[in-house]
Design a protein around this motif. Structure first.
Motif, PDB file in Angstrom:
ATOM      1  N   UNK A  12       0.867  -1.174   0.000  1.00 14.16           N
ATOM      2  CA  UNK A  12       0.000   0.000   0.000  1.00 14.16           C
ATOM      3  C   UNK A  12       0.906   1.227   0.000  1.00 14.16           C
ATOM      4  N   UNK A  13       0.844   2.000  -1.075  1.00 20.87           N
ATOM      5  CA  UNK A  13       1.683   3.187  -1.220  1.00 20.87           C
ATOM      6  C   UNK A  13       0.862   4.392  -0.776  1.00 20.87           C
ATOM      7  N   UNK A  14       1.287   5.030   0.313  1.00 22.98           N
ATOM      8  CA  UNK A  14       0.576   6.197   0.843  1.00 22.98           C
ATOM      9  C   UNK A  14       1.026   7.448   0.099  1.00 22.98           C
ATOM     10  N   UNK A  15       0.057   8.164  -0.446  1.00 21.17           N
ATOM     11  CA  UNK A  15       0.370   9.371  -1.208  1.00 21.17           C
ATOM     12  C   UNK A  15      -0.196  10.597  -0.498  1.00 21.17           C
ATOM     13  N   UNK A  16       0.668  11.567  -0.254  1.00 26.88           N
ATOM     14  CA  UNK A  16       0.286  12.858   0.335  1.00 26.88           C
ATOM     15  C   UNK A  16      -0.380  12.739   1.694  1.00 26.88           C
ATOM     16  N   UNK A  17       0.122  11.845   2.523  1.00 28.18           N
ATOM     17  CA  UNK A  17      -0.404  11.729   3.875  1.00 28.18           C
ATOM     18  C   UNK A  17       0.591  10.986   4.741  1.00 28.18           C
ATOM     19  N   UNK A  18       0.415  11.146   6.026  1.00 28.81           N
ATOM     20  CA  UNK A  18       1.291  10.426   6.941  1.00 28.81           C
ATOM     21  C   UNK A  18       0.652   9.088   7.295  1.00 28.81           C
ATOM     22  N   UNK A  19       1.481   8.148   7.650  1.00 30.63           N
ATOM     23  CA  UNK A  19       0.993   6.826   8.034  1.00 30.63           C
ATOM     24  C   UNK A  19       0.690   6.864   9.521  1.00 30.63           C
ATOM     25  N   UNK A  20      -0.589   6.874   9.842  1.00 31.85           N
ATOM     26  CA  UNK A  20      -0.996   6.851  11.240  1.00 31.85           C
ATOM     27  C   UNK A  20      -1.929   5.666  11.460  1.00 31.85           C
ATOM     28  N   UNK A  21      -2.446   5.540  12.669  1.00 34.08           N
ATOM     29  CA  UNK A  21      -3.257   4.357  12.983  1.00 34.08           C
ATOM     30  C   UNK A  21      -4.534   4.278  12.150  1.00 34.08           C
ATOM     31  N   UNK A  22      -5.118   5.408  11.777  1.00 33.54           N
ATOM     32  CA  UNK A  22      -6.334   5.376  10.943  1.00 33.54           C
ATOM     33  C   UNK A  22      -6.039   4.787   9.567  1.00 33.54           C
ATOM     34  N   UNK A  23      -4.901   5.171   8.990  1.00 36.97           N
ATOM     35  CA  UNK A  23      -4.511   4.639   7.695  1.00 36.97           C
ATOM     36  C   UNK A  23      -4.191   3.147   7.820  1.00 36.97           C
ATOM     37  N   UNK A  24      -3.512   2.768   8.894  1.00 37.37           N
ATOM     38  CA  UNK A  24      -3.163   1.352   9.111  1.00 37.37           C
ATOM     39  C   UNK A  24      -4.427   0.503   9.205  1.00 37.37           C
ATOM     40  N   UNK A  25      -5.446   0.976   9.920  1.00 37.22           N
ATOM     41  CA  UNK A  25      -6.703   0.231  10.039  1.00 37.22           C
ATOM     42  C   UNK A  25      -7.340   0.057   8.663  1.00 37.22           C
ATOM     43  N   UNK A  26      -7.342   1.097   7.860  1.00 33.95           N
ATOM     44  CA  UNK A  26      -7.914   1.002   6.509  1.00 33.95           C
ATOM     45  C   UNK A  26      -7.142   0.022   5.641  1.00 33.95           C
ATOM     46  N   UNK A  27      -5.814   0.005   5.791  1.00 32.51           N
ATOM     47  CA  UNK A  27      -4.986  -0.918   5.019  1.00 32.51           C
ATOM     48  C   UNK A  27      -5.261  -2.361   5.436  1.00 32.51           C
TER      49      UNK A  27
END
Length: 154
Positions: A12-27
């Motif tokens: 999962x390549x994150x574009x224009x955002x930081x990797x935080x717990x909300x993004x991790x849950x979505x991934x």
């Protein structure tokens, strides 16, 4: 599948955002939904994650406890890799991907954003056993409620 083990890597390549717990849950949710869509009989998952703070937050742990209700997959266990434990499977796959991208760049192509990075990974017959998704703010917007688990503190 068919009584044999299979290894797949989800990038999962994150574009224009930081990797935080909300993004991790979505991934995590995206990965489990993808697997469930392909194989309806999957009903249990075991996660092994990096020991970074965005993975072992209460938001991620609580969300894993709710995955069964959301998609029918019970996250039975969440393990964190030992920071001094040497290279794991994800690190080995990342090294393969980096070498593949380096080859693509050496062929004269640019890799300056998430979409070009995805194109580089998919070039020359792609990297075996890897699935790539570009994560943007729309994917990260799948926010989960904040949940407190008794007996768990962060």
């Amino acid at each position: 599948m068919n009584g044999r083990f299979e290894s797949q890597s989800f990038v999962h390549i994150a574009e224009n955002m930081s990797q935080d717990s909300s993004v991790v849950v979505c991934i995590i949710e995206h990965t489990l939904r993808s697997l469930k869509k392909e194989n309806r009989c999957i009903n249990t998952a075991f996660l092994c994650q990096d020991n970074a703070g965005c993975y072992h937050s209460s938001n991620v742990i609580a969300s894993c406890a709710l995955m069964k209700a959301n998609m029918g997959i019970n996250v039975a266990r969440v393990d964190f890799s030992d920071p001094q434990g040497g290279k794991g499977a994800c690190d080995r796959k990342a090294a393969t991907i980096k070498a593949h991208v380096r080859r693509y760049v050496n062929e004269g192509h640019d890799v300056t954003n998430a979409q070009e990075f995805k194109t580089a990974i998919l070039s020359n017959g792609d990297v075996t056993g890897v699935r790539i998704t570009v994560v943007d703010t729309a994917v990260a917007a799948c926010e989960r409620p904040q949940v407190k688990l008794d007996g768990v503190s962060m």
